[in-house]
Design an enzyme around this catalytic site. Structure first.
Site, PDB file in Angstrom:
ATOM      1  N   ASP A  19       0.884  -1.170   0.000  1.00 48.34           N
ATOM      2  CA  ASP A  19       0.000   0.000   0.000  1.00 48.34           C
ATOM      3  C   ASP A  19       0.916   1.213   0.000  1.00 48.34           C
ATOM      4  O   ASP A  19       1.600   1.479   0.984  1.00 48.34           O
ATOM      5  CB  ASP A  19      -0.884  -0.045   1.260  1.00 48.34           C
ATOM      6  CG  ASP A  19      -1.781   1.189   1.390  1.00 48.34           C
ATOM      7  OD1 ASP A  19      -1.571   2.160   0.630  1.00 48.34           O
ATOM      8  OD2 ASP A  19      -2.669   1.169   2.254  1.00 48.34           O
ATOM      9  N   TYR A 238       2.007   0.432  15.038  1.00 48.05           N
ATOM     10  CA  TYR A 238       1.041   0.275  13.960  1.00 48.05           C
ATOM     11  C   TYR A 238       1.403   1.088  12.724  1.00 48.05           C
ATOM     12  O   TYR A 238       1.650   2.276  12.815  1.00 48.05           O
ATOM     13  CB  TYR A 238      -0.361   0.702  14.427  1.00 48.05           C
ATOM     14  CG  TYR A 238      -1.365   0.566  13.320  1.00 48.05           C
ATOM     15  CD1 TYR A 238      -1.680  -0.699  12.834  1.00 48.05           C
ATOM     16  CD2 TYR A 238      -1.953   1.664  12.722  1.00 48.05           C
ATOM     17  CE1 TYR A 238      -2.578  -0.854  11.791  1.00 48.05           C
ATOM     18  CE2 TYR A 238      -2.860   1.518  11.689  1.00 48.05           C
ATOM     19  CZ  TYR A 238      -3.165   0.263  11.229  1.00 48.05           C
ATOM     20  OH  TYR A 238      -4.046   0.107  10.195  1.00 48.05           O
ATOM     21  N   LYS A 241      -2.519  -2.481   8.242  1.00 50.06           N
ATOM     22  CA  LYS A 241      -2.676  -3.941   8.234  1.00 50.06           C
ATOM     23  C   LYS A 241      -1.851  -4.567   7.115  1.00 50.06           C
ATOM     24  O   LYS A 241      -1.396  -3.886   6.202  1.00 50.06           O
ATOM     25  CB  LYS A 241      -4.157  -4.285   8.044  1.00 50.06           C
ATOM     26  CG  LYS A 241      -4.887  -4.438   9.356  1.00 50.06           C
ATOM     27  CD  LYS A 241      -4.575  -5.773  10.009  1.00 50.06           C
ATOM     28  CE  LYS A 241      -5.070  -5.752  11.440  1.00 50.06           C
ATOM     29  NZ  LYS A 241      -4.371  -6.697  12.287  1.00 50.06           N
TER      30      LYS A 241
HETATM   31  C1  F6R Z   1      -7.349  -0.554   8.155  1.00 47.29           C
HETATM   32  C2  F6R Z   1      -7.183   0.761   7.533  1.00 47.29           C
HETATM   33  C3  F6R Z   1      -8.115   1.832   7.873  1.00 47.29           C
HETATM   34  C4  F6R Z   1      -7.440   2.883   8.768  1.00 47.29           C
HETATM   35  C5  F6R Z   1      -8.437   3.985   9.175  1.00 47.29           C
HETATM   36  C6  F6R Z   1      -7.780   5.091   9.982  1.00 47.29           C
HETATM   37  O1  F6R Z   1      -6.384  -1.434   7.713  1.00 47.29           O
HETATM   38  O2  F6R Z   1      -6.265   0.986   6.785  1.00 47.29           O
HETATM   39  O3  F6R Z   1      -9.280   1.345   8.486  1.00 47.29           O
HETATM   40  O4  F6R Z   1      -6.896   2.279   9.908  1.00 47.29           O
HETATM   41  O5  F6R Z   1      -9.012   4.559   8.037  1.00 47.29           O
HETATM   42  O6  F6R Z   1      -6.722   5.579   9.246  1.00 47.29           O
HETATM   43  P1  F6R Z   1      -5.823   6.820   9.696  1.00 47.29           P
HETATM   44  O7  F6R Z   1      -5.290   6.509  11.069  1.00 47.29           O
HETATM   45  O8  F6R Z   1      -4.790   6.866   8.624  1.00 47.29           O
HETATM   46  O9  F6R Z   1      -6.737   8.030   9.690  1.00 47.29           O
HETATM   47 MG    MG Z   2      -4.021   2.402   2.963  1.00 50.35          MG
HETATM   48 MG    MG Z   3      -4.909  -2.477   2.222  1.00 51.58          MG
END
Ligand code: F6R
Ligand code: MG
Ligand code: MG
Length: 375
Positions: A19, A238, A241
């Site tokens: 990603d 973190y 994922k």
């Molecule tokens: C799960 C994922 C999303 C982000 C969520 C918060 O793998 O990528 O659910 O965790 O959108 O993202 P941030 O912390 O970047 O605002």
């Molecule tokens: Mg992403």
């Molecule tokens: Mg992904």
């Protein structure tokens, strides 16, 4: 035996993904990133063939070549492409630009640097069907259940019972991704022990499947491989994922294509979804529907089918773009509703130790002096 006496060049399929930015939020890879990757791969002379695609916000490079698994040249190629795509993502101010590129410089092997990798090297049979599975918004252990069912569950794979060419079962290579150790187990004889481990899917993950000795296929050539990188363990905090990929060969001494796809008719619960911190159903979808919208999900799986012909990828066929999987999608939606109603409660929210985001230490600190003894 079919494989003896054939000095044919082996084919390697490398599926490498990262990603490196998406639009909007964590939804989908921008077409410019796909174009960047395709143009770079067209120019390079290392590959026999390639397909560039996406599963949600993950840029997926499906490549065939003769350099074997863990090839420095192939890994460097993929790393360079992800760097260029991340550059483009930064220009467009896409979300999470470069997020899976955890190291600054390439140093021989892409493993442990952020991207996910599933590779197999094999002697091509007269006809070689291969399925590449791509998942978004979940973790490598999400493949444990379907891979187990494909290669060990006779209620899924009729061939385990009625096809003499693989009635003896398969060997499983399982990784303990927390301790960085691996163990081999055979089915059906080690089935209960295998399940004892792989049911704990956030720690024990199936890495590869091998045929047994004396069968139709060489016992040292894997017939399936799954990416097992865990970004949170690599980065120590973190960073998103893992969103795993897998390569599975099919037919003639292996589970049939329909046996390989059958486990996905049941949208099992996987960890990931919103903020990598929730359990939810995995929905099998056509590639165009791999777009995690509802509560950043629910998690998706795409299946791309190929005939591999001297390294050429004949296909892809978008295998879940089929009304036969409508029921699984509907069930997944119903499970998604049911799980969502739990809000912040487990088992929708993951247990504390598996959550990718947490405020608990801060909450505990805030109330530290207000806790009093119960007795
Ligand atoms: C799960 C994922 C999303 C982000 C969520 C918060 O793998 O990528 O659910 O965790 O959108 O993202 P941030 O912390 O970047 O605002
Ligand atoms: Mg992403
Ligand atoms: Mg992904």
């Amino acid at each position: 035996m079919a494989h003896l006496g054939t000095a044919a060049m082996k084919t390697t399929i490398s599926v490498i993904k990262a990603d490196v930015g998406s639009c909007p939020g964590h939804a989908v890879v921008h077409p410019d990133l796909i174009k960047t990757a395709e143009e770079a791969l067209k120019k390079c002379d290392l590959l026999i063939d390639f397909v560039v695609t996406n599963c949600g916000d993950d840029l997926e490079l499906i490549m065939t070549h003769t350099h074997g698994v863990d090839s420095e040249k192939i890994h460097q190629l993929a790393w360079g492409i992800f760097e260029s795509a991340a550059e483009r993502a930064k220009q467009l101010k896409l979300y999470g630009a470069g997020q899976d590129l955890l190291k600054d410089a390439f140093s021989g092997n892409i493993r442990g640097m952020g991207p996910g990798i599933a590779e197999i090297e094999f002697t091509e049979r007269k006809a070689e069907p291969v399925v590449v599975f791509l998942m978004d918004k979940t973790e490598p252990g999400a493949f444990n259940l379907p891979i187990y069912r494909i290669f060990a569950d006779p209620f899924n794979t009729a061939g385990l019972i009625i096809d003499p060419s693989f009635h003896q079962g398969f060997r499983f290579e399982v990784w303990d991704i927390k301790e960085s150790k691996k163990v081999f187990m055979s089915c059906p004889e080690d089935m209960y022990d295998l399940l004892a481990l792989i049911g704990a899917k956030s720690r024990y993950v199936i890495k590869r499947i091998y045929p047994k000795e004396g069968g139709k296929l060489p016992a040292d050539e894997s017939v399936a491989a799954i990416s097992t990188e865990k970004l949170s363990l690599i980065a120590g905090e973190y960073v998103g994922k893992d969103d795993p990929v897998a390569v599975v060969r099919a037919q003639s001494g292996l589970p049939a294509l329909g046996e390989v796809l059958e486990p996905f008719a049941f949208p099992h619960l996987v960890s990931g979804w919103m903020r990598g911190s929730h359990n939810g159903p995995i929905m099998p979808v056509g590639q165009k529907d791999a777009r995690c919208t509802r509560f950043d999900g629910p998690p998706r799986v795409v299946g791309l089918g190929f005939q591999c012909s001297n390294g050429k990828l004949i296909g892809p066929v978008d295998l879940f773009d089929d009304p036969a999987f409508n029921k699984a999608r509907k069930t997944a939606q119903e499970i998604a509703d049911y799980m969502r109603h739990h809000g912040p409660f487990e088992p929708h929210r993951l247990p504390q130790e598996d959550m990718e985001y947490t405020t608990l230490p801060k909450v505990l600190k805030k109330f530290k002096d207000k806790f009093v003894s119960i007795t």
